[in-house]
Design a protein around this motif. Structure first.
Motif, PDB file in Angstrom:
ATOM      1  N   SER A  74       6.476  13.009   5.476  1.00  0.00           N
ATOM      2  CA  SER A  74       5.111  13.379   5.095  1.00  0.00           C
ATOM      3  C   SER A  74       4.385  12.214   4.439  1.00  0.00           C
ATOM      4  CB  SER A  74       5.132  14.548   4.101  1.00  0.00           C
ATOM      5  OG  SER A  74       5.712  15.687   4.657  1.00  0.00           O
ATOM      6  N   LYS A  75       3.056  12.202   4.616  1.00  0.00           N
ATOM      7  CA  LYS A  75       2.226  11.258   3.881  1.00  0.00           C
ATOM      8  C   LYS A  75       1.841  11.937   2.575  1.00  0.00           C
ATOM      9  CE  LYS A  75      -1.605   8.109   4.045  1.00  0.00           C
ATOM     10  NZ  LYS A  75      -2.500   7.350   4.901  1.00  0.00           N
ATOM     11  N   ILE A  76       2.170  11.300   1.473  1.00  0.00           N
ATOM     12  CA  ILE A  76       1.877  11.832   0.148  1.00  0.00           C
ATOM     13  C   ILE A  76       0.714  11.034  -0.427  1.00  0.00           C
ATOM     14  CG2 ILE A  76       2.817  12.361  -2.137  1.00  0.00           C
ATOM     15  CD1 ILE A  76       4.396  13.713   0.124  1.00  0.00           C
ATOM     16  N   SER A  77      -0.322  11.738  -0.862  1.00  0.00           N
ATOM     17  CA  SER A  77      -1.482  11.110  -1.494  1.00  0.00           C
ATOM     18  C   SER A  77      -1.657  11.735  -2.870  1.00  0.00           C
ATOM     19  CB  SER A  77      -2.738  11.334  -0.664  1.00  0.00           C
ATOM     20  OG  SER A  77      -2.622  10.688   0.583  1.00  0.00           O
ATOM     21  N   ILE A  78      -1.670  10.897  -3.885  1.00  0.00           N
ATOM     22  CA  ILE A  78      -1.688  11.389  -5.255  1.00  0.00           C
ATOM     23  C   ILE A  78      -2.748  10.680  -6.072  1.00  0.00           C
ATOM     24  CG2 ILE A  78      -0.369  11.444  -7.402  1.00  0.00           C
ATOM     25  CD1 ILE A  78       2.044  12.125  -5.903  1.00  0.00           C
ATOM     26  N   GLN A  79      -3.481  11.487  -6.836  1.00  0.00           N
ATOM     27  CA  GLN A  79      -4.428  10.972  -7.817  1.00  0.00           C
ATOM     28  C   GLN A  79      -3.637  10.652  -9.080  1.00  0.00           C
ATOM     29  OE1 GLN A  79      -7.880  10.727  -7.332  1.00  0.00           O
ATOM     30  NE2 GLN A  79      -8.023   9.701  -9.311  1.00  0.00           N
ATOM     31  N   LEU A  80      -3.745   9.433  -9.571  1.00  0.00           N
ATOM     32  CA  LEU A  80      -3.061   9.035 -10.799  1.00  0.00           C
ATOM     33  C   LEU A  80      -3.907   9.428 -12.006  1.00  0.00           C
ATOM     34  CD1 LEU A  80      -1.944   5.524  -9.521  1.00  0.00           C
ATOM     35  CD2 LEU A  80      -0.504   7.557  -9.780  1.00  0.00           C
ATOM     36  N   PRO A  81      -3.290   9.697 -13.156  1.00  0.00           N
ATOM     37  CA  PRO A  81      -4.052  10.148 -14.319  1.00  0.00           C
ATOM     38  C   PRO A  81      -4.972   9.078 -14.900  1.00  0.00           C
ATOM     39  CG  PRO A  81      -1.747   9.848 -14.902  1.00  0.00           C
ATOM     40  CD  PRO A  81      -1.860   9.664 -13.410  1.00  0.00           C
ATOM     41  N   LYS A  82      -4.663   7.821 -14.614  1.00  0.00           N
ATOM     42  CA  LYS A  82      -5.529   6.717 -15.042  1.00  0.00           C
ATOM     43  C   LYS A  82      -5.264   5.540 -14.115  1.00  0.00           C
ATOM     44  CE  LYS A  82      -2.389   4.722 -18.458  1.00  0.00           C
ATOM     45  NZ  LYS A  82      -2.247   4.281 -19.822  1.00  0.00           N
ATOM     46  N   GLY A  88       0.199  -4.424  -7.254  1.00  0.00           N
ATOM     47  CA  GLY A  88       1.360  -4.467  -6.386  1.00  0.00           C
ATOM     48  C   GLY A  88       1.734  -5.900  -6.081  1.00  0.00           C
ATOM     49  N   PRO A  89       2.714  -6.117  -5.268  1.00  0.00           N
ATOM     50  CA  PRO A  89       3.495  -5.077  -4.594  1.00  0.00           C
ATOM     51  C   PRO A  89       4.378  -4.317  -5.585  1.00  0.00           C
ATOM     52  CG  PRO A  89       4.496  -7.210  -4.207  1.00  0.00           C
ATOM     53  CD  PRO A  89       3.223  -7.460  -4.979  1.00  0.00           C
ATOM     54  N   PHE A  90       4.696  -3.084  -5.216  1.00  0.00           N
ATOM     55  CA  PHE A  90       5.536  -2.229  -6.033  1.00  0.00           C
ATOM     56  C   PHE A  90       6.941  -2.207  -5.436  1.00  0.00           C
ATOM     57  CE2 PHE A  90       1.195  -0.566  -6.386  1.00  0.00           C
ATOM     58  CZ  PHE A  90       1.005  -0.751  -7.749  1.00  0.00           C
ATOM     59  N   MET A  91       7.919  -2.283  -6.308  1.00  0.00           N
ATOM     60  CA  MET A  91       9.320  -2.293  -5.880  1.00  0.00           C
ATOM     61  C   MET A  91       9.976  -0.973  -6.271  1.00  0.00           C
ATOM     62  SD  MET A  91       9.243  -5.247  -4.592  1.00  0.00           S
ATOM     63  CE  MET A  91      10.878  -5.786  -4.217  1.00  0.00           C
ATOM     64  N   ASP A  92      10.708  -0.389  -5.340  1.00  0.00           N
ATOM     65  CA  ASP A  92      11.413   0.868  -5.607  1.00  0.00           C
ATOM     66  C   ASP A  92      12.515   0.628  -6.637  1.00  0.00           C
ATOM     67  OD1 ASP A  92      12.355   3.491  -5.451  1.00  0.00           O
ATOM     68  OD2 ASP A  92      13.565   3.098  -3.680  1.00  0.00           O
ATOM     69  N   CYS A 101       2.675   1.073   0.468  1.00  0.00           N
ATOM     70  CA  CYS A 101       1.742   2.101  -0.002  1.00  0.00           C
ATOM     71  C   CYS A 101       0.320   1.567   0.029  1.00  0.00           C
ATOM     72  CB  CYS A 101       2.116   2.559  -1.409  1.00  0.00           C
ATOM     73  SG  CYS A 101       1.991   1.264  -2.654  1.00  0.00           S
ATOM     74  N   GLU A 102      -0.616   2.500  -0.083  1.00  0.00           N
ATOM     75  CA  GLU A 102      -2.034   2.163  -0.145  1.00  0.00           C
ATOM     76  C   GLU A 102      -2.533   2.547  -1.528  1.00  0.00           C
ATOM     77  OE1 GLU A 102      -4.000   4.305   2.989  1.00  0.00           O
ATOM     78  OE2 GLU A 102      -2.461   3.745   4.428  1.00  0.00           O
ATOM     79  N   LEU A 103      -3.133   1.594  -2.231  1.00  0.00           N
ATOM     80  CA  LEU A 103      -3.688   1.831  -3.556  1.00  0.00           C
ATOM     81  C   LEU A 103      -5.202   1.758  -3.445  1.00  0.00           C
ATOM     82  CD1 LEU A 103      -2.955   2.211  -6.568  1.00  0.00           C
ATOM     83  CD2 LEU A 103      -2.971  -0.285  -6.780  1.00  0.00           C
ATOM     84  N   SER A 104      -5.891   2.748  -4.020  1.00  0.00           N
ATOM     85  CA  SER A 104      -7.346   2.773  -3.928  1.00  0.00           C
ATOM     86  C   SER A 104      -7.957   1.578  -4.654  1.00  0.00           C
ATOM     87  CB  SER A 104      -7.887   4.079  -4.526  1.00  0.00           C
ATOM     88  OG  SER A 104      -7.707   4.086  -5.929  1.00  0.00           O
ATOM     89  N   GLN A 105      -9.210   1.296  -4.343  1.00  0.00           N
ATOM     90  CA  GLN A 105      -9.904   0.166  -4.953  1.00  0.00           C
ATOM     91  C   GLN A 105      -9.952   0.325  -6.473  1.00  0.00           C
ATOM     92  OE1 GLN A 105     -13.807  -0.511  -3.363  1.00  0.00           O
ATOM     93  NE2 GLN A 105     -13.967  -2.528  -4.288  1.00  0.00           N
ATOM     94  N   LYS A 106     -10.102   1.558  -6.944  1.00  0.00           N
ATOM     95  CA  LYS A 106     -10.145   1.818  -8.393  1.00  0.00           C
ATOM     96  C   LYS A 106      -8.749   1.847  -9.015  1.00  0.00           C
ATOM     97  CE  LYS A 106     -14.383   4.548  -8.445  1.00  0.00           C
ATOM     98  NZ  LYS A 106     -14.950   5.858  -8.826  1.00  0.00           N
ATOM     99  N   LYS A 107      -7.713   1.760  -8.168  1.00  0.00           N
ATOM    100  CA  LYS A 107      -6.313   1.788  -8.601  1.00  0.00           C
ATOM    101  C   LYS A 107      -5.937   3.094  -9.298  1.00  0.00           C
ATOM    102  CE  LYS A 107      -6.004  -3.184  -9.211  1.00  0.00           C
ATOM    103  NZ  LYS A 107      -5.621  -4.239 -10.124  1.00  0.00           N
ATOM    104  N   ASP A 108      -6.548   4.189  -8.839  1.00  0.00           N
ATOM    105  CA  ASP A 108      -6.250   5.489  -9.450  1.00  0.00           C
ATOM    106  C   ASP A 108      -5.780   6.522  -8.420  1.00  0.00           C
ATOM    107  OD1 ASP A 108      -8.630   5.867  -8.107  1.00  0.00           O
ATOM    108  OD2 ASP A 108      -9.620   6.922  -9.758  1.00  0.00           O
ATOM    109  N   HIS A 109      -5.504   6.060  -7.209  1.00  0.00           N
ATOM    110  CA  HIS A 109      -5.050   6.950  -6.139  1.00  0.00           C
ATOM    111  C   HIS A 109      -4.082   6.160  -5.260  1.00  0.00           C
ATOM    112  CE1 HIS A 109      -5.248   9.462  -2.509  1.00  0.00           C
ATOM    113  NE2 HIS A 109      -5.546  10.430  -3.347  1.00  0.00           N
ATOM    114  N   ILE A 110      -2.942   6.774  -4.951  1.00  0.00           N
ATOM    115  CA  ILE A 110      -1.933   6.087  -4.148  1.00  0.00           C
ATOM    116  C   ILE A 110      -1.485   6.983  -3.007  1.00  0.00           C
ATOM    117  CG2 ILE A 110       0.025   6.817  -5.567  1.00  0.00           C
ATOM    118  CD1 ILE A 110       1.086   3.886  -5.174  1.00  0.00           C
TER     119      ILE A 110
END
Length: 124
Positions: A74-82, A88-92, A101-110
């Motif tokens: 599944s593609k998971i899209s989540i709004q971050l609290p801030k 990035g890049p983010f490491m597991d 992953c895709e990070l929004s321009q505002k860096k509040d959605h992934i």
């Protein structure tokens, strides 16, 4: 391991630790370390109102955990609290591999693709 680690809550282990395979023991050690880093901070469930089960958790200690509770990829899209500071890049946390992953321009959605019952944890 991801949920319990990022939550910073109490960990209970009922397995006979003398019988754990090395790979599972390594996972347990990493879980204890993540849990220790996150304890003392109040975690925030992510996507709690969009799905039956939260799709992730943000811990103010600087960790985000995201999981797919479905039995299909599944593609998971989540709004971050801030907004997060890193771009990035983010490491597991578990594998040390880069997370695609895709990070929004505002860096509040992934958004990211996860396999059935897959999860990632990364520091922000």
């Amino acid at each position: 391991a991801s949920i319990m680690g990022v939550s910073g809550g109490m960990l209970l282990v009922s397995d006979d630790l003398t019988k754990l395979e090395l790979e599972r023991l390594t996972l347990l050690k990493k879980t204890f370390q993540l849990n220790s880093d996150c304890e003392g901070h109040t975690p925030i469930p992510l996507g709690i109102f969009e799905e039956d089960f939260p799709q992730g958790m943000f811990n103010p200690a600087g960790y985000v955990g995201i999981w797919n509770v479905k039995d299909v990829p599944s593609k998971i899209s989540i709004q971050l609290p801030k907004p997060i500071r890193s771009k990035g890049p983010f490491m597991d946390y578990w594998t040390g591999t880069m997370i695609d992953c895709e990070l929004s321009q505002k860096k509040d959605h992934i958004s990211l693709e996860l396999p059935a019952f897959g999860s990632v944890v990364f520091s922000v």
